[in-house]
Motif scaffolding. Structure first.
Motif, short mmCIF file in Angstrom:
data_model
loop_
_atom_site.label_atom_id
_atom_site.label_comp_id
_atom_site.label_asym_id
_atom_site.label_seq_id
_atom_site.Cartn_x
_atom_site.Cartn_y
_atom_site.Cartn_z
N LEU A 64 0.83 -1.20 0.00
CA LEU A 64 0.00 0.00 0.00
C LEU A 64 0.86 1.25 0.00
N HIS A 65 1.98 1.21 0.68
CA HIS A 65 2.90 2.34 0.74
C HIS A 65 3.43 2.67 -0.66
N CYS A 68 0.69 4.08 -2.91
CA CYS A 68 0.41 5.50 -2.64
C CYS A 68 1.45 6.40 -3.32
N TYR A 69 2.70 6.00 -3.30
CA TYR A 69 3.73 6.76 -4.01
C TYR A 69 3.48 6.79 -5.51
N PHE A 71 0.59 6.48 -6.99
CA PHE A 71 -0.58 7.33 -7.21
C PHE A 71 -0.20 8.81 -7.13
N LEU A 72 0.67 9.17 -6.19
CA LEU A 72 1.12 10.55 -6.06
C LEU A 72 1.91 10.98 -7.30
#
Length: 102
Positions: A64-65, A68-69, A71-72
Motif C-alpha cells: 500500500l505504501h 500510494c507513491y 498514485f502521487l
C-alpha cells in the motif's frame, strides 16, 4: 490458479494496455498533420497510458505504501501534462496570431 497468478495477470494486462495507449499516442503524433491534433493525441493517450501503467504497477507492488507513491507520481504527472499542453497550445496560437497581424 492461485491468487498471486491472478494478480500478476491483472497487473501485466493493465501495463500492456498502458503501453498500447502510449503506442497509439506515438502513432497519432506521427500521423496527424495539424499541431493541435497532434497535441490532443499525445496528451489524451499519454494520460490514459500512464493511468493504466500506474494501476498495473500499484497492483504488482503488493504494498500500500508503494501504491500510494505511485498514485502521487501519477497525480503530479497528470497535473504537469495538463499545464504543459495548455501552455504549448497557447504559445502556438499566439504565434499564429502574430503571423496574421504582420
Amino acid at each position: 490458479m492461485t491468487p498471486g497468478t491472478l494478480v500478476d495477470i491483472l497487473s501485466w494486462t493493465l501495463m500492456a494496455a498502458g503501453m498500447c495507449f502510449y503506442l497509439t499516442g506515438a502513432l497519432g503524433l506521427l500521423r496527424f498533420s495539424d499541431f493541435y491534433c497532434r497535441l490532443h493525441a499525445v496528451t489524451k493517450t499519454d494520460t490514459l497510458g500512464l493511468g493504466f501503467l500506474a494501476l498495473g504497477l500499484a497492483i504488482a507492488s503488493g504494498s500500500l505504501h508503494t501504491a500510494c507513491y505511485i498514485f502521487l507520481i501519477y497525480l503530479i504527472a497528470m497535473a504537469s501534462a495538463a499545464v504543459n499542453g495548455q501552455l504549448l497550445a497557447r504559445y502556438k496560437l499566439e504565434q499564429e496570431q502574430s503571423k496574421d497581424d504582420s
